[in-house]
Design a protein around this motif. Structure first.
Motif, PDB file in Angstrom:
ATOM      1  N   LEU A 116      30.326  55.857  35.118  1.00  7.37           N
ATOM      2  CA  LEU A 116      31.919  55.835  34.732  1.00  7.37           C
ATOM      3  C   LEU A 116      32.649  57.267  34.706  1.00  7.37           C
ATOM      4  O   LEU A 116      32.030  58.177  34.133  1.00  7.37           O
ATOM      5  CB  LEU A 116      32.278  55.077  33.528  1.00  7.37           C
ATOM      6  N   VAL A 117      33.898  57.174  35.255  1.00  8.53           N
ATOM      7  CA  VAL A 117      34.554  58.719  34.975  1.00  8.53           C
ATOM      8  C   VAL A 117      35.877  58.557  34.322  1.00  8.53           C
ATOM      9  O   VAL A 117      36.643  59.314  34.305  1.00  8.53           O
ATOM     10  CB  VAL A 117      34.869  59.125  36.723  1.00  8.53           C
ATOM     11  N   SER A 118      36.248  57.276  33.880  1.00  6.15           N
ATOM     12  CA  SER A 118      37.473  57.080  32.968  1.00  6.15           C
ATOM     13  C   SER A 118      37.286  56.124  32.206  1.00  6.15           C
ATOM     14  O   SER A 118      36.502  55.114  32.497  1.00  6.15           O
ATOM     15  CB  SER A 118      38.618  57.118  34.110  1.00  6.15           C
ATOM     16  N   LEU A 119      38.373  55.792  31.551  1.00  2.00           N
ATOM     17  CA  LEU A 119      38.467  54.460  30.743  1.00  2.00           C
ATOM     18  C   LEU A 119      38.504  53.154  31.743  1.00  2.00           C
ATOM     19  O   LEU A 119      39.294  53.401  32.618  1.00  2.00           O
ATOM     20  CB  LEU A 119      39.475  54.622  29.616  1.00  2.00           C
ATOM     21  N   PRO A 120      38.147  52.144  31.289  1.00  2.25           N
ATOM     22  CA  PRO A 120      38.496  50.909  31.961  1.00  2.25           C
ATOM     23  C   PRO A 120      39.548  50.397  31.953  1.00  2.25           C
ATOM     24  O   PRO A 120      40.458  50.677  30.801  1.00  2.25           O
ATOM     25  CB  PRO A 120      37.434  50.058  31.311  1.00  2.25           C
ATOM     26  N   GLU A 121      40.289  49.719  32.827  1.00  3.65           N
ATOM     27  CA  GLU A 121      41.314  49.018  32.821  1.00  3.65           C
ATOM     28  C   GLU A 121      41.127  47.386  32.012  1.00  3.65           C
ATOM     29  O   GLU A 121      40.228  46.664  32.552  1.00  3.65           O
ATOM     30  CB  GLU A 121      41.953  48.762  34.302  1.00  3.65           C
ATOM     31  N   ILE A 122      41.893  47.051  31.193  1.00 11.91           N
ATOM     32  CA  ILE A 122      41.709  45.954  30.536  1.00 11.91           C
ATOM     33  C   ILE A 122      43.002  45.185  30.323  1.00 11.91           C
ATOM     34  O   ILE A 122      44.093  45.756  30.142  1.00 11.91           O
ATOM     35  CB  ILE A 122      41.150  46.315  28.942  1.00 11.91           C
ATOM     36  N   ARG A 126      39.763  40.534  31.585  1.00 10.21           N
ATOM     37  CA  ARG A 126      39.453  41.393  32.715  1.00 10.21           C
ATOM     38  C   ARG A 126      38.874  42.969  32.191  1.00 10.21           C
ATOM     39  O   ARG A 126      39.885  43.369  31.328  1.00 10.21           O
ATOM     40  CB  ARG A 126      40.436  41.642  33.979  1.00 10.21           C
ATOM     41  N   PHE A 127      37.660  43.205  32.600  1.00 12.50           N
ATOM     42  CA  PHE A 127      37.242  44.453  32.270  1.00 12.50           C
ATOM     43  C   PHE A 127      36.822  45.413  33.557  1.00 12.50           C
ATOM     44  O   PHE A 127      35.895  45.025  34.123  1.00 12.50           O
ATOM     45  CB  PHE A 127      36.109  44.482  31.365  1.00 12.50           C
ATOM     46  N   ARG A 128      37.683  46.035  34.079  1.00 11.93           N
ATOM     47  CA  ARG A 128      37.714  46.904  35.269  1.00 11.93           C
ATOM     48  C   ARG A 128      37.526  48.247  35.307  1.00 11.93           C
ATOM     49  O   ARG A 128      38.026  49.056  34.522  1.00 11.93           O
ATOM     50  CB  ARG A 128      38.836  46.602  36.195  1.00 11.93           C
ATOM     51  N   VAL A 129      36.006  48.694  35.710  1.00 14.19           N
ATOM     52  CA  VAL A 129      35.780  50.235  35.457  1.00 14.19           C
ATOM     53  C   VAL A 129      35.612  50.833  36.877  1.00 14.19           C
ATOM     54  O   VAL A 129      35.744  50.236  37.891  1.00 14.19           O
ATOM     55  CB  VAL A 129      34.382  50.199  34.941  1.00 14.19           C
ATOM     56  N   LYS A 130      35.978  52.430  36.706  1.00 12.02           N
ATOM     57  CA  LYS A 130      36.143  53.325  37.808  1.00 12.02           C
ATOM     58  C   LYS A 130      34.886  53.931  37.809  1.00 12.02           C
ATOM     59  O   LYS A 130      34.468  54.669  36.811  1.00 12.02           O
ATOM     60  CB  LYS A 130      37.218  53.873  37.547  1.00 12.02           C
ATOM     61  N   LYS A 131      33.978  54.035  38.848  1.00 17.10           N
ATOM     62  CA  LYS A 131      32.673  54.758  38.597  1.00 17.10           C
ATOM     63  C   LYS A 131      32.294  55.202  40.069  1.00 17.10           C
ATOM     64  O   LYS A 131      32.729  54.817  41.289  1.00 17.10           O
ATOM     65  CB  LYS A 131      31.489  53.538  38.350  1.00 17.10           C
ATOM     66  N   THR A 132      31.400  56.217  39.894  1.00 17.39           N
ATOM     67  CA  THR A 132      30.998  56.973  41.153  1.00 17.39           C
ATOM     68  C   THR A 132      30.116  56.105  41.769  1.00 17.39           C
ATOM     69  O   THR A 132      29.181  55.417  41.180  1.00 17.39           O
ATOM     70  CB  THR A 132      30.414  58.288  40.880  1.00 17.39           C
ATOM     71  N   CYS A 133      29.702  56.355  43.104  1.00 12.05           N
ATOM     72  CA  CYS A 133      28.804  55.494  43.993  1.00 12.05           C
ATOM     73  C   CYS A 133      28.373  56.372  45.152  1.00 12.05           C
ATOM     74  O   CYS A 133      29.232  57.476  45.652  1.00 12.05           O
ATOM     75  CB  CYS A 133      29.118  54.197  44.395  1.00 12.05           C
ATOM     76  N   HIS A 141      35.403  50.368  42.074  1.00 14.14           N
ATOM     77  CA  HIS A 141      36.316  49.516  41.174  1.00 14.14           C
ATOM     78  C   HIS A 141      35.431  48.538  40.861  1.00 14.14           C
ATOM     79  O   HIS A 141      35.548  47.467  41.751  1.00 14.14           O
ATOM     80  CB  HIS A 141      37.622  49.511  41.323  1.00 14.14           C
ATOM     81  N   VAL A 142      34.825  48.231  39.593  1.00 15.55           N
ATOM     82  CA  VAL A 142      34.187  47.011  39.412  1.00 15.55           C
ATOM     83  C   VAL A 142      34.588  46.337  38.212  1.00 15.55           C
ATOM     84  O   VAL A 142      34.867  46.941  37.086  1.00 15.55           O
ATOM     85  CB  VAL A 142      32.679  47.619  39.281  1.00 15.55           C
ATOM     86  N   SER A 143      34.858  44.798  38.315  1.00 17.96           N
ATOM     87  CA  SER A 143      35.070  44.125  37.392  1.00 17.96           C
ATOM     88  C   SER A 143      33.821  43.585  36.533  1.00 17.96           C
ATOM     89  O   SER A 143      32.892  43.158  37.237  1.00 17.96           O
ATOM     90  CB  SER A 143      35.966  42.936  37.933  1.00 17.96           C
ATOM     91  N   LEU A 144      33.615  43.715  35.263  1.00 17.50           N
ATOM     92  CA  LEU A 144      32.762  43.148  34.561  1.00 17.50           C
ATOM     93  C   LEU A 144      33.215  41.718  34.005  1.00 17.50           C
ATOM     94  O   LEU A 144      34.185  41.961  33.123  1.00 17.50           O
ATOM     95  CB  LEU A 144      32.199  43.969  33.473  1.00 17.50           C
ATOM     96  N   THR A 145      32.406  40.731  34.311  1.00 18.49           N
ATOM     97  CA  THR A 145      33.024  39.333  33.703  1.00 18.49           C
ATOM     98  C   THR A 145      32.006  39.007  32.480  1.00 18.49           C
ATOM     99  O   THR A 145      32.476  38.101  31.740  1.00 18.49           O
ATOM    100  CB  THR A 145      32.758  38.354  34.921  1.00 18.49           C
TER     101      THR A 145
END
Length: 322
Positions: A116-122, A126-133, A141-145
């Motif tokens: 992860l490179v920043s805080l998640p969007e909540i 919904r818990f959406r994260v921004k990560k490198t790939c 941008h991945v949503s964790l359910t």
């Protein structure tokens, strides 16, 4: 349901990334309307983690955790998380963190998101994260359910926030015995006496353009003047001009310093995969068509043997060092 963060230490000293992860965890906990629990394991640092945002500090001090073992640390963190009702566990993406996170996610039956490179969007559930790939060449941008999640944060991705709050360290026994562990760490080799590359905010790096190990004093002189770590490209470590612990790139170490200075490195895609997330990249190369210039924030078309001594001299003048 608290946010739990792992404050990693090395020989009784907290890593800089630990303070960053506690500050990150506190901000995340506030947005979720819960508390931030910092966990230290074994020979931990002496700083008060409340000053960085922790609402509670739990210290695991069992004899079984005095030497790092990812299996043992994952079991210890799992026990603390379960006993304290933590739904989100945050770990810094260091070498240790990367080895602990997947083991812990399995034990918690939790979703895992790394890099992860920043805080998640909540928003609601919904818990959406921004990560490198793709070796940091893209952002996902991945949503964790899953209501339980284990996430890792790339060092130098979040600012350290210092407060006047303090918390008492609470000792905790995880009850792990030797019979619970089926792997043994027989030796650990560490680089000492210099700025740790993965923790460094400033990095001075060089490639084959330095023409041989005998010229590396030019790189080290600038690094010493700046208080920076030194790094190198893969060909340099392959030729044993420099140790493999300094190799940054796709098959080496991935770093994210505030400033990355590259001398005599062409900038192949494999190298950029390890340094492309640096906040500022400065490239010095005699070839104006070097690919690295396309990724650079600043560039100098020039000879490293001329530029390095001048930069070192100027840094010393600014700092008032003879």
């Amino acid at each position: 349901m608290a946010v739990l963060v792992f404050a990693e230490s090395d020989n009784g000293v907290y890593k800089k990334s630990s303070f960053e992860i506690v500050s990150y965890g506190k901000t995340l906990a506030t947005s979720l309307g819960t508390s931030c629990i910092a966990v230290s394991i074994g020979n931990a640092g002496t700083e008060n983690l409340g000053n960085y945002g922790a609402d509670k500090h739990i210290h695991v001090s069992d004899a079984s955790v005095q030497n790092f073992n990812p299996q043992v640390y994952a079991k210890a963190l799992n026990k603390v998380a379960t006993d304290n009702g933590a739904h989100t566990i945050v770990i810094s993406q260091t070498y240790s963190g990367k080895s602990i996170a997947p083991l812990l996610a399995i034990k918690q039956n939790a979703a895992l998101a790394t890099g992860l490179v920043s805080l998640p969007e909540i928003e609601g559930d919904r818990f959406r994260v921004k990560k490198t790939c793709f070796s940091s060449k893209a952002i996902a941008h991945v949503s964790l359910t899953n209501p339980k999640r284990v996430i890792t944060l790339i060092p130098n991705s979040y600012q350290i926030n210092i407060t006047d709050s303090e918390v008492a360290k609470e000792d905790f026994s995880c009850g792990i015995s030797e019979s619970d562990v089926n792997t043994t760490i027989t030796a650990t080799n560490k680089v000492t006496g210099k700025v740790v590359l993965t923790e460094a905010e400033l990095v001075v790096s060089a490639g084959r353009g330095l023409k041989g190990p005998v010229n590396w004093n030019l790189v080290e002189d600038l690094a010493d003047a700046l208080g920076a770590a030194t790094a190198c490209s893969k060909p340099v470590s392959d030729m044993e001009w420099r140790p493999h612990s300094e190799h940054v790139g796709q098959t080496g170490i991935t770093i994210k310093p505030n400033l990355y200075m590259a001398f005599g490195i062409s900038g192949a895609i494999q190298h950029l995969a390890g340094v492309g997330s640096s906040k500022v990249i400065c490239v010095i190369n005699t070839d104006p068509e070097a690919p690295f210039f396309k990724a650079a924030d600043y560039g100098i078309v020039g000879d490293a043997f001329e530029v390095l001594p001048k930069l070192t001299k100027r840094v010393k003048e600014i700092k008032g060092v003879a």
